[in-house]
Design a protein around this motif. Structure first.
Motif, short mmCIF file in Angstrom:
data_model
loop_
_atom_site.label_atom_id
_atom_site.label_comp_id
_atom_site.label_asym_id
_atom_site.label_seq_id
_atom_site.Cartn_x
_atom_site.Cartn_y
_atom_site.Cartn_z
N ASP A 112 -17.02 -69.24 -8.41
CA ASP A 112 -16.67 -69.06 -9.81
C ASP A 112 -17.13 -70.27 -10.62
OD1 ASP A 112 -15.65 -67.92 -12.10
OD2 ASP A 112 -13.61 -68.63 -11.76
N LYS A 136 -20.64 -77.86 -16.88
CA LYS A 136 -20.40 -76.59 -16.21
C LYS A 136 -20.48 -76.83 -14.71
CE LYS A 136 -22.48 -72.96 -17.82
NZ LYS A 136 -21.42 -72.01 -18.20
N HIS A 159 -26.75 -71.46 -18.12
CA HIS A 159 -26.15 -70.21 -17.67
C HIS A 159 -25.63 -70.36 -16.24
CE1 HIS A 159 -25.77 -65.98 -16.47
NE2 HIS A 159 -25.67 -65.72 -17.76
N ASP A 160 -24.50 -69.69 -15.97
CA ASP A 160 -23.89 -69.75 -14.64
C ASP A 160 -24.89 -69.43 -13.53
OD1 ASP A 160 -21.56 -70.33 -15.89
OD2 ASP A 160 -20.51 -68.48 -15.38
N ASN A 161 -25.73 -68.45 -13.78
CA ASN A 161 -26.66 -67.97 -12.76
C ASN A 161 -27.60 -69.06 -12.27
OD1 ASN A 161 -27.69 -65.92 -11.10
ND2 ASN A 161 -29.33 -65.48 -12.53
N ASP A 190 -18.70 -63.23 -9.89
CA ASP A 190 -18.48 -62.44 -11.09
C ASP A 190 -19.81 -61.90 -11.63
OD1 ASP A 190 -19.74 -64.38 -12.71
OD2 ASP A 190 -17.88 -65.49 -12.94
N GLY A 192 -21.73 -62.62 -13.92
CA GLY A 192 -22.74 -63.58 -14.36
C GLY A 192 -23.76 -63.91 -13.29
N ASP A 194 -24.90 -61.48 -11.13
CA ASP A 194 -25.49 -60.21 -10.70
C ASP A 194 -27.01 -60.28 -10.86
OD1 ASP A 194 -25.96 -57.63 -9.98
OD2 ASP A 194 -25.27 -56.73 -11.85
N ASP A 195 -27.64 -60.68 -9.77
CA ASP A 195 -29.08 -60.89 -9.80
C ASP A 195 -29.64 -60.55 -8.41
OD1 ASP A 195 -31.56 -62.71 -9.30
OD2 ASP A 195 -31.34 -62.72 -11.47
N ASN A 214 -23.20 -56.43 -13.64
CA ASN A 214 -23.30 -56.92 -15.01
C ASN A 214 -23.61 -55.73 -15.91
OD1 ASN A 214 -24.01 -58.10 -17.47
ND2 ASN A 214 -24.93 -59.89 -16.49
#
Length: 222
Positions: A112, A136, A159-161, A190, A192, A194-195, A214
């Motif tokens: 997370d 972050k 970005h989180d990713n 989560d 964020g 989704d890749d 996502n």
């Protein structure tokens, strides 16, 4: 109730006993053979460091006796340990100890991202927006909440990713050195994260990705 709360706060320990330091901490600390030795013991210096990390005070606010040691010296040892691999070794040693005692539940891992924003209150006159600074981080923990990999820290606007690749690499390295297997573990993330690249990376390491779809990305693909 306030008195009970105060008594609990006083009992909250921010120190290690000497025996625990000698058993769990000291073997991981790098101590150079050259150069002057500290006037106080490494045990006491580590407890000073632990006090700062626990309370969140600034280093210059550290309550030390100048006849004994200065806050600059305490910070020097903290900074050195963070760079010479001592903290990394200590972290991995703690994971090995938890695993040996059967305290890790690696059947399900959880990742997370968290934002720590420090608003400066400065308005951008051109865009009419308020600027902010911060950090972050992405934490990966096992099912009981024990952190399994060192935090990866990036600017808050990232970005989180973009944190996942480094965080997942840290996870595998942290587990590999103590010889802890994650084969067959589920890793929940989560939307964020989704890749397709993330899923492939997780599966390649023989873990099972559990990533919430996502919805925004699904609409874009329609």
């Amino acid at each position: 109730s306030s008195k009970k709360q105060k008594s609990k706060e006083k009992k909250l320990s921010v120190k290690l006993f000497q025996r625990d330091f000698n058993r769990y901490i000291k073997p991981s600390l790098h101590r150079p053979h050259r150069g002057p030795k500290p006037k106080v013991s490494y045990y006491k210096i580590f407890n000073y460091i632990l006090y700062v990390l626990h309370t969140g005070i600034q280093w210059k606010q550290l309550p030390v006796s100048r006849k004994e040691i200065s806050w600059q010296t305490v910070y020097h040892y903290h900074n050195r340990s963070s760079k010479d691999g001592s903290y990394r070794k200590l972290f991995e040693s703690s994971l090995f100890t938890l695993d040996r005692k059967g305290m890790l539940d690696l059947s399900m891992l959880h990742g997370d991202g968290t934002n720590i924003v420090a608003k400066k209150g400065v308005e951008n006159r051109i865009l009419g927006t308020q600027t902010s600074e911060g950090e972050k981080t992405l934490a990966i923990a096992e099912n009981h909440g024990y952190i399994l990999a060192p935090y990866i820290v990036r600017p808050v606007n990232v970005h989180d990713n973009l944190l996942f690749d480094s965080s997942f690499t840290e996870l595998l390295e942290s587990m590999n050195r103590p010889g802890i297997s994650l084969v067959g573990s589920y890793l929940t993330l989560d939307p964020g994260f989704d890749d397709g690249k993330n899923r492939n990376q997780i599966e390649y390491a023989n873990l099972i990705p559990v990533i919430k779809p996502n919805l925004r990305g699904l609409k874009d693909r329609e």
